[in-house]
Design a protein around this motif. Structure first.
Motif, PDB file in Angstrom:
ATOM      1  N   GLY A 156       0.818  -1.218   0.000  1.00 21.44           N
ATOM      2  CA  GLY A 156       0.000   0.000   0.000  1.00 21.44           C
ATOM      3  C   GLY A 156       0.845   1.260   0.000  1.00 21.44           C
ATOM      4  N   TYR A 157       1.887   1.248   0.818  1.00 18.07           N
ATOM      5  CA  TYR A 157       2.782   2.405   0.881  1.00 18.07           C
ATOM      6  C   TYR A 157       3.538   2.578  -0.433  1.00 18.07           C
ATOM      7  CZ  TYR A 157       6.687   5.355   2.170  1.00 18.07           C
ATOM      8  OH  TYR A 157       7.614   6.354   2.195  1.00 18.07           O
ATOM      9  N   SER A 158       4.026   1.471  -0.982  1.00 19.03           N
ATOM     10  CA  SER A 158       4.766   1.545  -2.249  1.00 19.03           C
ATOM     11  C   SER A 158       3.880   2.072  -3.362  1.00 19.03           C
ATOM     12  CB  SER A 158       5.310   0.165  -2.625  1.00 19.03           C
ATOM     13  OG  SER A 158       6.221  -0.281  -1.664  1.00 19.03           O
ATOM     14  N   LEU A 159       2.638   1.600  -3.403  1.00 20.03           N
ATOM     15  CA  LEU A 159       1.702   2.064  -4.425  1.00 20.03           C
ATOM     16  C   LEU A 159       1.416   3.559  -4.263  1.00 20.03           C
ATOM     17  CD1 LEU A 159      -0.033   1.132  -6.801  1.00 20.03           C
ATOM     18  CD2 LEU A 159      -1.851   0.674  -5.171  1.00 20.03           C
ATOM     19  N   ALA A 160       1.209   4.003  -3.029  1.00 13.74           N
ATOM     20  CA  ALA A 160       0.952   5.427  -2.782  1.00 13.74           C
ATOM     21  C   ALA A 160       2.152   6.280  -3.185  1.00 13.74           C
ATOM     22  CB  ALA A 160       0.617   5.654  -1.305  1.00 13.74           C
ATOM     23  N   ILE A 179       4.471   5.510  -5.457  1.00 14.24           N
ATOM     24  CA  ILE A 179       4.598   5.493  -6.920  1.00 14.24           C
ATOM     25  C   ILE A 179       3.598   6.453  -7.552  1.00 14.24           C
ATOM     26  CG2 ILE A 179       4.188   4.045  -8.957  1.00 14.24           C
ATOM     27  CD1 ILE A 179       5.475   1.738  -7.335  1.00 14.24           C
ATOM     28  N   ILE A 180       2.368   6.448  -7.053  1.00 10.67           N
ATOM     29  CA  ILE A 180       1.346   7.352  -7.602  1.00 10.67           C
ATOM     30  C   ILE A 180       1.737   8.803  -7.344  1.00 10.67           C
ATOM     31  CG2 ILE A 180      -1.046   8.120  -7.316  1.00 10.67           C
ATOM     32  CD1 ILE A 180      -1.766   5.155  -6.843  1.00 10.67           C
ATOM     33  N   GLU A 181       2.200   9.101  -6.130  1.00 11.57           N
ATOM     34  CA  GLU A 181       2.600  10.476  -5.808  1.00 11.57           C
ATOM     35  C   GLU A 181       3.750  10.939  -6.706  1.00 11.57           C
ATOM     36  OE1 GLU A 181       3.976  13.026  -1.915  1.00 11.57           O
ATOM     37  OE2 GLU A 181       4.836  11.043  -2.244  1.00 11.57           O
ATOM     38  N   ARG A 223      -0.767  10.029   0.179  1.00 14.75           N
ATOM     39  CA  ARG A 223       0.434   9.311   0.582  1.00 14.75           C
ATOM     40  C   ARG A 223       0.774   9.583   2.045  1.00 14.75           C
ATOM     41  NH1 ARG A 223       6.518  10.764   0.032  1.00 14.75           N
ATOM     42  NH2 ARG A 223       7.300   9.131   1.372  1.00 14.75           N
ATOM     43  N   THR A 224       0.617  10.822   2.470  1.00 16.64           N
ATOM     44  CA  THR A 224       0.895  11.146   3.864  1.00 16.64           C
ATOM     45  C   THR A 224      -0.082  10.432   4.792  1.00 16.64           C
ATOM     46  OG1 THR A 224       1.745  13.293   3.164  1.00 16.64           O
ATOM     47  CG2 THR A 224       1.209  13.055   5.477  1.00 16.64           C
ATOM     48  N   LEU A 225      -1.343  10.342   4.393  1.00 15.80           N
ATOM     49  CA  LEU A 225      -2.327   9.620   5.200  1.00 15.80           C
ATOM     50  C   LEU A 225      -2.007   8.127   5.259  1.00 15.80           C
ATOM     51  CD1 LEU A 225      -5.639  11.418   4.183  1.00 15.80           C
ATOM     52  CD2 LEU A 225      -4.415  11.577   6.357  1.00 15.80           C
ATOM     53  N   GLY A 272      -4.137  18.208  -8.105  1.00 11.95           N
ATOM     54  CA  GLY A 272      -3.829  16.775  -8.214  1.00 11.95           C
ATOM     55  C   GLY A 272      -2.589  16.401  -7.425  1.00 11.95           C
ATOM     56  N   VAL A 273      -1.560  17.232  -7.514  1.00 14.30           N
ATOM     57  CA  VAL A 273      -0.327  16.980  -6.748  1.00 14.30           C
ATOM     58  C   VAL A 273      -0.606  17.054  -5.253  1.00 14.30           C
ATOM     59  CG1 VAL A 273       1.944  17.935  -6.207  1.00 14.30           C
ATOM     60  CG2 VAL A 273       1.230  17.724  -8.582  1.00 14.30           C
ATOM     61  N   LEU A 274      -1.370  18.049  -4.838  1.00 13.76           N
ATOM     62  CA  LEU A 274      -1.695  18.197  -3.419  1.00 13.76           C
ATOM     63  C   LEU A 274      -2.491  17.003  -2.899  1.00 13.76           C
ATOM     64  CD1 LEU A 274      -2.637  21.986  -3.309  1.00 13.76           C
ATOM     65  CD2 LEU A 274      -0.657  20.927  -2.252  1.00 13.76           C
TER      66      LEU A 274
END
Length: 164
Positions: A94-98, A100-102, A151-153, A143-145
């Protein structure tokens, strides 16, 4: 839990506070919950919609720089660690996916910014096209925000789960 998150991950906590502040001020700028007295000073300088229109892309650009720097540092650390990339990615999927998306949205934001500036400098644009371009940059900034907030959540969730 929140205090330990701030102590262990101050960059993420700072990003979280900055994102919430930027999104809050941006939304407030467009909804105008506080009436503005135009008799004081220049109306352009205190126009909250104008400040939101300019502020969100600028603050998102700063955040993009932080995200790209974070990604580069994380990639260097991963390459120099003893663990394989696959084992690292699958251990915290989950963290890796978040992350990568960020990173992808941040890089896409940089690409769109470069294309937008290239469009501005190649020819003179009429005012409505310039406003449209600024609105497009604002959407990319939002979108960036939002992806950085997610990702921070996710990172906060894993931090709280690890503490239990």
């Amino acid at each position: 839990m929140i205090r330990s998150f701030i102590k262990i991950k101050p960059l993420q906590a700072g990003k979280f506070a900055g994102i919430i502040l930027t999104l809050g001020l941006g939304i407030a700028g467009f909804l105008r919950p506080i009436p503005i007295d135009y008799s004081v000073g220049s109306p352009l300088l205190i126009n909250t919609q104008f400040l939101a229109l300019i502020g969100i892309p600028l603050l998102s650009l700063v955040l993009v720089g932080i995200v790209i720097l974070e990604t580069v540092i994380g990639a260097v650390r991963l390459l120099h660690s003893d663990r394989s990339i696959r084992s690292h990615a699958t251990s915290n999927l989950g963290y890796s996916l978040a992350r990568i998306i960020e990173s992808s949205v941040a890089l896409l934001g940089v690409a769109l910014l470069v294309l937008g500036v290239g469009t501005l400098t190649s020819s003179s644009l009429p005012a409505p096209a310039g406003v449209g371009l600024l609105l497009g940059l604002m959407l990319v900034g939002i979108g960036v925000l939002v992806t950085s907030l997610l990702r921070t959540l996710v990172e906060l969730y894993f931090h709280v789960r690890q503490r239990r």
